[in-house]
Design a protein around this motif. Structure first.
Motif, PDB file in Angstrom:
ATOM      1  N   MET A   1      -1.676 -11.390   7.225  1.00 51.70           N
ATOM      2  CA  MET A   1      -0.465 -11.820   8.327  1.00 51.70           C
ATOM      3  C   MET A   1      -0.978 -12.572   9.478  1.00 51.70           C
TER       4      MET A   1
ATOM      5  N   GLU B   1       9.182  -4.628  14.363  1.00 56.35           N
ATOM      6  CA  GLU B   1       9.911  -4.332  13.081  1.00 56.35           C
ATOM      7  C   GLU B   1       8.864  -4.610  12.144  1.00 56.35           C
ATOM      8  N   GLY B   2       8.951  -3.854  10.913  1.00 56.01           N
ATOM      9  CA  GLY B   2       8.185  -3.953   9.737  1.00 56.01           C
ATOM     10  C   GLY B   2       6.896  -4.464   9.991  1.00 56.01           C
ATOM     11  N   GLY B   3       6.484  -5.408   9.269  1.00 54.89           N
ATOM     12  CA  GLY B   3       5.168  -6.113   9.276  1.00 54.89           C
ATOM     13  C   GLY B   3       4.676  -6.260  10.710  1.00 54.89           C
ATOM     14  N   GLU B   4       5.346  -6.327  11.770  1.00 53.38           N
ATOM     15  CA  GLU B   4       4.861  -6.611  13.006  1.00 53.38           C
ATOM     16  C   GLU B   4       4.284  -5.503  13.587  1.00 53.38           C
TER      17      GLU B   4
ATOM     18  N   THR C   1       2.858  -3.219  11.939  1.00 54.35           N
ATOM     19  CA  THR C   1       1.494  -3.032  11.088  1.00 54.35           C
ATOM     20  C   THR C   1       0.642  -3.721  11.631  1.00 54.35           C
ATOM     21  N   HIS C   2       1.132  -5.052  11.923  1.00 50.45           N
ATOM     22  CA  HIS C   2       0.152  -6.262  12.583  1.00 50.45           C
ATOM     23  C   HIS C   2      -0.581  -5.716  13.920  1.00 50.45           C
TER      24      HIS C   2
ATOM     25  N   THR D   1      -3.309  -3.419  13.773  1.00 50.66           N
ATOM     26  CA  THR D   1      -4.707  -3.660  13.128  1.00 50.66           C
ATOM     27  C   THR D   1      -5.242  -5.031  13.763  1.00 50.66           C
ATOM     28  N   CYS D   2      -4.469  -5.704  14.649  1.00 50.78           N
ATOM     29  CA  CYS D   2      -4.944  -7.114  15.180  1.00 50.78           C
ATOM     30  C   CYS D   2      -5.165  -6.741  16.825  1.00 50.78           C
TER      31      CYS D   2
ATOM     32  N   ARG E   1      17.651  -8.627   9.646  1.00 44.96           N
ATOM     33  CA  ARG E   1      16.934  -8.120  10.821  1.00 44.96           C
ATOM     34  C   ARG E   1      17.472  -8.128  12.015  1.00 44.96           C
TER      35      ARG E   1
END
Length: 253
Positions: free
Chosen positions: A1, A20-23, A25-26, A29-30, A102
């Motif tokens: 991502m 939200e969502g993938g944000e 998660t990112h 890990t980032c 969203r």
């Protein structure tokens, strides 16, 4: 991502929106995005913490010039396009899943977030200046001046060379010099007895213009050693005065 958009990070740092969502998660890990949002939150916290400050000194002119330059540069960026135009549907394609709505906060243009960041930096500079100057309503305590002397060009020294000397409580000599001529060696500071021309060195100056504070012996009698002298010296292993005086002045007070 890909990294989270800078505008989104600004909103997240200000609490205008939630990851939200993938944000989310990112961000877990980032390290790059986590560091950026941490920096933005720090700036936002400094701004919030300055709400109760009273009068502050004006920030330096270069701060405002920098803000204006950042905003102009951001405004000149190509405008972002709106929605992508979808390709025509192919009957053979499977039906697309329904999009989950969203929730997002308002989206600021890039120039606005740039201005907010720059203005926050200006605020930090002003708050820092206030802290250096003493802050609050109480002025910073001024040192006691026991004696002072204007320093004038001496001998063949160019007339635009000048300075002043102040003897401070605590036995320190504060020197301000300007436009000393360039020398191949170094500048040295002396106290001189004008009646006998006996003298001793207090130390050296590190630059031709600026301020320096030098310690003074506790037992020096300023009624006797009343002349302040700045000389040009060579790297010749000779501790005596070179005879090349650049500035001189007599202490009074």
């Amino acid at each position: 991502m890909p990294h989270v958009d800078h505008d989104r990070l600004v909103f997240l740092a200000l609490g205008e929106s939630e990851a939200e969502g993938g944000e989310a998660t990112h961000l877990d890990t980032c390290a790059h995005c986590r560091n950026e949002i941490a920096s933005l939150r720090h700036v936002a916290g400094l701004g919030a913490g300055s709400q109760g400050l009273g009068d502050l000194p004006d920030p330096p002119e270069h701060v405002w010039q920098g803000i204006a330059a950042e905003v102009r540069a951001a405004e000149e960026l190509p405008a972002r396009t709106g929605r992508r135009v979808p390709r025509p549907a192919d009957p053979a394609d499977p039906p697309a899943p329904a999009e989950r709505p969203r929730r997002r906060g308002r989206r600021w243009p890039r120039w606005a977030t740039t201005a907010v960041t720059a203005a926050a930096a200006a605020l930090i500079g002003v708050v820092g200046t206030a802290a250096v100057l003493g802050g609050g309503d109480e002025p910073a305590p001024q040192p006691t001046v026991l004696a002072s002397a204007p320093l004038a060009a001496f001998g063949s020294t160019p007339k635009d060379a000048s300075g002043d000397a102040r003897v401070l409580g605590g036995r320190q000599l504060h020197l301000h010099v300007a436009n000393l001529p360039s020398v191949p060696g170094y500048y040295e500071v002396w106290l001189i007895d004008p009646r006998t021309m006996r003298m001793f060195s207090l130390g050296t100056l590190s630059k031709a213009s600026g301020d320096e504070v030098l310690p003074m012996p506790a037992n020096v009698d300023l009624r006797t050693y009343s002349v302040v002298d700045v000389s040009a010296e060579q790297f010749d292993d000779k501790p005596a005065h070179s005879g090349d005086s650049l500035l001189r002045g007599t202490l009074t007070g």
